[in-house]
Write a protein that holds these residues in place. Structure first.
Motif, PDB file in Angstrom:
ATOM      1  N   GLU A 197       0.829  -1.205   0.000  1.00 43.68           N
ATOM      2  CA  GLU A 197       0.000   0.000   0.000  1.00 43.68           C
ATOM      3  C   GLU A 197       0.863   1.254   0.000  1.00 43.68           C
ATOM      4  O   GLU A 197       0.562   2.241  -0.682  1.00 43.68           O
ATOM      5  CB  GLU A 197      -0.907  -0.015   1.235  1.00 43.68           C
ATOM      6  N   GLN A 198       1.958   1.221   0.765  1.00 43.79           N
ATOM      7  CA  GLN A 198       2.861   2.377   0.826  1.00 43.79           C
ATOM      8  C   GLN A 198       3.543   2.607  -0.520  1.00 43.79           C
ATOM      9  O   GLN A 198       3.721   3.754  -0.942  1.00 43.79           O
ATOM     10  CB  GLN A 198       3.896   2.153   1.936  1.00 43.79           C
ATOM     11  N   LEU A 199       3.914   1.517  -1.201  1.00 47.92           N
ATOM     12  CA  LEU A 199       4.549   1.652  -2.507  1.00 47.92           C
ATOM     13  C   LEU A 199       3.574   2.249  -3.517  1.00 47.92           C
ATOM     14  O   LEU A 199       3.961   3.070  -4.361  1.00 47.92           O
ATOM     15  CB  LEU A 199       5.052   0.294  -3.001  1.00 47.92           C
ATOM     16  N   GLU A 200       2.300   1.846  -3.444  1.00 55.18           N
ATOM     17  CA  GLU A 200       1.276   2.401  -4.333  1.00 55.18           C
ATOM     18  C   GLU A 200       1.140   3.903  -4.104  1.00 55.18           C
ATOM     19  O   GLU A 200       1.030   4.687  -5.055  1.00 55.18           O
ATOM     20  CB  GLU A 200      -0.070   1.714  -4.082  1.00 55.18           C
ATOM     21  N   LYS A 201       1.156   4.320  -2.855  1.00 52.80           N
ATOM     22  CA  LYS A 201       1.035   5.743  -2.530  1.00 52.80           C
ATOM     23  C   LYS A 201       2.247   6.514  -3.067  1.00 52.80           C
ATOM     24  O   LYS A 201       2.100   7.634  -3.588  1.00 52.80           O
ATOM     25  CB  LYS A 201       0.909   5.924  -1.016  1.00 52.80           C
ATOM     26  N   PHE A 202       3.419   5.910  -2.954  1.00 51.59           N
ATOM     27  CA  PHE A 202       4.628   6.544  -3.465  1.00 51.59           C
ATOM     28  C   PHE A 202       4.560   6.693  -4.980  1.00 51.59           C
ATOM     29  O   PHE A 202       4.890   7.753  -5.531  1.00 51.59           O
ATOM     30  CB  PHE A 202       5.853   5.716  -3.061  1.00 51.59           C
ATOM     31  N   GLU A 208       1.689  12.240  -9.843  1.00 52.98           N
ATOM     32  CA  GLU A 208       0.982  13.503  -9.648  1.00 52.98           C
ATOM     33  C   GLU A 208       1.932  14.690  -9.559  1.00 52.98           C
ATOM     34  O   GLU A 208       1.593  15.803  -9.961  1.00 52.98           O
ATOM     35  CB  GLU A 208       0.119  13.429  -8.392  1.00 52.98           C
ATOM     36  N   SER A 209       3.116  14.468  -9.011  1.00 53.73           N
ATOM     37  CA  SER A 209       4.092  15.551  -8.880  1.00 53.73           C
ATOM     38  C   SER A 209       4.959  15.691 -10.122  1.00 53.73           C
ATOM     39  O   SER A 209       5.826  16.552 -10.189  1.00 53.73           O
ATOM     40  CB  SER A 209       4.983  15.310  -7.654  1.00 53.73           C
ATOM     41  N   LYS A 210       4.716  14.796 -11.089  1.00 52.84           N
ATOM     42  CA  LYS A 210       5.439  14.797 -12.365  1.00 52.84           C
ATOM     43  C   LYS A 210       6.942  14.617 -12.182  1.00 52.84           C
ATOM     44  O   LYS A 210       7.744  15.128 -12.963  1.00 52.84           O
ATOM     45  CB  LYS A 210       5.140  16.085 -13.146  1.00 52.84           C
ATOM     46  N   GLU A 211       7.306  13.906 -11.105  1.00 47.10           N
ATOM     47  CA  GLU A 211       8.720  13.564 -10.937  1.00 47.10           C
ATOM     48  C   GLU A 211       9.055  12.428 -11.894  1.00 47.10           C
ATOM     49  O   GLU A 211       8.213  11.580 -12.192  1.00 47.10           O
ATOM     50  CB  GLU A 211       9.000  13.111  -9.500  1.00 47.10           C
ATOM     51  N   GLN A 212      10.280  12.419 -12.364  1.00 48.02           N
ATOM     52  CA  GLN A 212      10.705  11.362 -13.269  1.00 48.02           C
ATOM     53  C   GLN A 212      10.677  10.032 -12.529  1.00 48.02           C
ATOM     54  O   GLN A 212      11.215   9.894 -11.432  1.00 48.02           O
ATOM     55  CB  GLN A 212      12.124  11.641 -13.783  1.00 48.02           C
ATOM     56  N   VAL A 213      10.012   9.056 -13.122  1.00 44.14           N
ATOM     57  CA  VAL A 213       9.877   7.768 -12.465  1.00 44.14           C
ATOM     58  C   VAL A 213       9.929   6.650 -13.497  1.00 44.14           C
ATOM     59  O   VAL A 213       9.403   6.793 -14.600  1.00 44.14           O
ATOM     60  CB  VAL A 213       8.549   7.686 -11.667  1.00 44.14           C
ATOM     61  N   ASP A 214      10.580   5.558 -13.151  1.00 45.74           N
ATOM     62  CA  ASP A 214      10.634   4.378 -14.002  1.00 45.74           C
ATOM     63  C   ASP A 214       9.558   3.411 -13.512  1.00 45.74           C
ATOM     64  O   ASP A 214       9.737   2.720 -12.515  1.00 45.74           O
ATOM     65  CB  ASP A 214      12.020   3.732 -13.921  1.00 45.74           C
ATOM     66  N   SER A 215       8.413   3.405 -14.196  1.00 46.19           N
ATOM     67  CA  SER A 215       7.277   2.582 -13.772  1.00 46.19           C
ATOM     68  C   SER A 215       7.625   1.101 -13.753  1.00 46.19           C
ATOM     69  O   SER A 215       7.122   0.351 -12.909  1.00 46.19           O
ATOM     70  CB  SER A 215       6.083   2.816 -14.713  1.00 46.19           C
ATOM     71  N   ASP A 216       8.484   0.682 -14.673  1.00 40.48           N
ATOM     72  CA  ASP A 216       8.866  -0.732 -14.720  1.00 40.48           C
ATOM     73  C   ASP A 216       9.607  -1.142 -13.454  1.00 40.48           C
ATOM     74  O   ASP A 216       9.413  -2.252 -12.939  1.00 40.48           O
ATOM     75  CB  ASP A 216       9.751  -1.011 -15.948  1.00 40.48           C
ATOM     76  N   LEU A 218       9.328   0.260 -10.431  1.00 41.14           N
ATOM     77  CA  LEU A 218       8.372   0.188  -9.331  1.00 41.14           C
ATOM     78  C   LEU A 218       7.548  -1.099  -9.428  1.00 41.14           C
ATOM     79  O   LEU A 218       7.227  -1.715  -8.413  1.00 41.14           O
ATOM     80  CB  LEU A 218       7.444   1.407  -9.344  1.00 41.14           C
ATOM     81  N   ALA A 219       7.236  -1.503 -10.652  1.00 40.06           N
ATOM     82  CA  ALA A 219       6.473  -2.744 -10.848  1.00 40.06           C
ATOM     83  C   ALA A 219       7.290  -3.954 -10.395  1.00 40.06           C
ATOM     84  O   ALA A 219       6.744  -4.900  -9.809  1.00 40.06           O
ATOM     85  CB  ALA A 219       6.079  -2.885 -12.317  1.00 40.06           C
ATOM     86  N   GLN A 220       8.584  -3.908 -10.646  1.00 41.86           N
ATOM     87  CA  GLN A 220       9.446  -5.016 -10.201  1.00 41.86           C
ATOM     88  C   GLN A 220       9.486  -5.101  -8.682  1.00 41.86           C
ATOM     89  O   GLN A 220       9.426  -6.195  -8.118  1.00 41.86           O
ATOM     90  CB  GLN A 220      10.867  -4.822 -10.748  1.00 41.86           C
ATOM     91  N   ILE A 221       9.593  -3.946  -8.015  1.00 39.75           N
ATOM     92  CA  ILE A 221       9.581  -3.943  -6.550  1.00 39.75           C
ATOM     93  C   ILE A 221       8.241  -4.466  -6.052  1.00 39.75           C
ATOM     94  O   ILE A 221       8.171  -5.255  -5.106  1.00 39.75           O
ATOM     95  CB  ILE A 221       9.832  -2.521  -5.996  1.00 39.75           C
ATOM     96  N   ARG A 222       7.146  -4.053  -6.726  1.00 40.20           N
ATOM     97  CA  ARG A 222       5.806  -4.489  -6.335  1.00 40.20           C
ATOM     98  C   ARG A 222       5.696  -6.015  -6.411  1.00 40.20           C
ATOM     99  O   ARG A 222       5.052  -6.651  -5.583  1.00 40.20           O
ATOM    100  CB  ARG A 222       4.757  -3.828  -7.231  1.00 40.20           C
ATOM    101  N   GLU A 223       6.335  -6.610  -7.401  1.00 39.87           N
ATOM    102  CA  GLU A 223       6.301  -8.070  -7.557  1.00 39.87           C
ATOM    103  C   GLU A 223       6.944  -8.758  -6.356  1.00 39.87           C
ATOM    104  O   GLU A 223       6.506  -9.827  -5.944  1.00 39.87           O
ATOM    105  CB  GLU A 223       7.030  -8.487  -8.841  1.00 39.87           C
ATOM    106  N   HIS A 224       7.972  -8.134  -5.803  1.00 43.18           N
ATOM    107  CA  HIS A 224       8.653  -8.725  -4.645  1.00 43.18           C
ATOM    108  C   HIS A 224       7.866  -8.493  -3.356  1.00 43.18           C
ATOM    109  O   HIS A 224       8.038  -9.232  -2.392  1.00 43.18           O
ATOM    110  CB  HIS A 224      10.053  -8.141  -4.505  1.00 43.18           C
TER     111      HIS A 224
END
Length: 236
Positions: A197-202, A208-216, A218-224
């Protein structure tokens, strides 16, 4: 001659301060490890390190003020309290015998592991890097994530800086040369039931803040996180 490059100077100071402090803790039979961003940079030297050292302890028979006092008493040549800032709970390290350090000082913050963390840290042991015990990278990431969400929910300062540390943690642990660090998630997750849940919020904040982010990534961390968190919930 004193080191002129500030980043190099901070690295040397952090290393010497950590080494001296952890040696004293060992003599006091208190277990500790480098944590936070100061721990992260020991895994990944490409991360810009802080001047401050953060050390977590988890079996102290002394209160924090007592521990600070004992450290200063044992090695007053190198350690003092930050009296100038009116902070008796923060240590200052200075090694005047090394001319290349000049008069530079390193701030050290000691935190006590709370709740169920001590049990986790006896199970998931610190990693030795350059002779220094460091919290497992997965635990550093989960602790930084938990701290970031707390600041974000309470509208506190440091949210943007905290997000940079978290992104650095993600990059570091997903680097193929540190694949071995991922195994610690399975041991740590039962102690961080809200991690998914915390990772989803991050992730939402980054979009929303338009910070550069690598969605892939975050998805890998979510898998773990996801399977272990779900299994933990099903077992409750």
């Amino acid at each position: 001659m004193a080191i002129q490059d500030k980043q190099v100077l901070n690295t040397v100071l952090r290393t010497k301060a950590s080494d001296a402090l952890l040696d004293l803790l060992n003599g006091l039979r208190i277990r500790g490890a480098v944590a936070g961003k100061s721990g992260l940079v020991l895994y990944d030297r490409s991360v810009k390190g802080p001047k401050e050292v953060l050390v977590m302890v988890w079996n102290s028979y002394l209160t924090l003020p007592q521990l600070i006092s004992r450290i200063v008493q044992r090695d007053p040549k190198h350690f003092s309290t930050d009296k100038a800032a009116g902070n008796s709970k923060r240590l200052l390290y200075q090694a005047g015998e090394f001319k290349f350090l000049g008069n530079s000082k390193c701030s050290i913050r000691i935190i006590f592991a709370k709740g169920t963390l001590p049990a986790l840290l006896f199970k998931c042991k610190p990693v030795n890097i350059n002779r220094l015990p460091v919290l497992p990278l997965a635990i550093i990431l989960l602790l930084e994530l938990k701290a970031w969400v707390k600041r974000y929910d309470n509208h506190e300062g440091g949210v943007k800086a905290g997000s940079k540390i978290l992104k650095d943690c993600v990059d570091a642990i997903l680097n193929p040369i540190r694949e071995w660090c991922l195994k610690d998630f399975s041991k740590a997750l039962p102690y961080f039931p809200e991690a998914t849940e915390q990772l989803e919020k991050f992730g939402t904040y980054l979009k929303e803040s338009k910070e550069q982010v690598d969605s892939d990534k975050l998805a890998q961390i979510r898998e773990h996180l996801m399977p272990q968190t779900m299994n933990s919930s099903n077992g409750d």
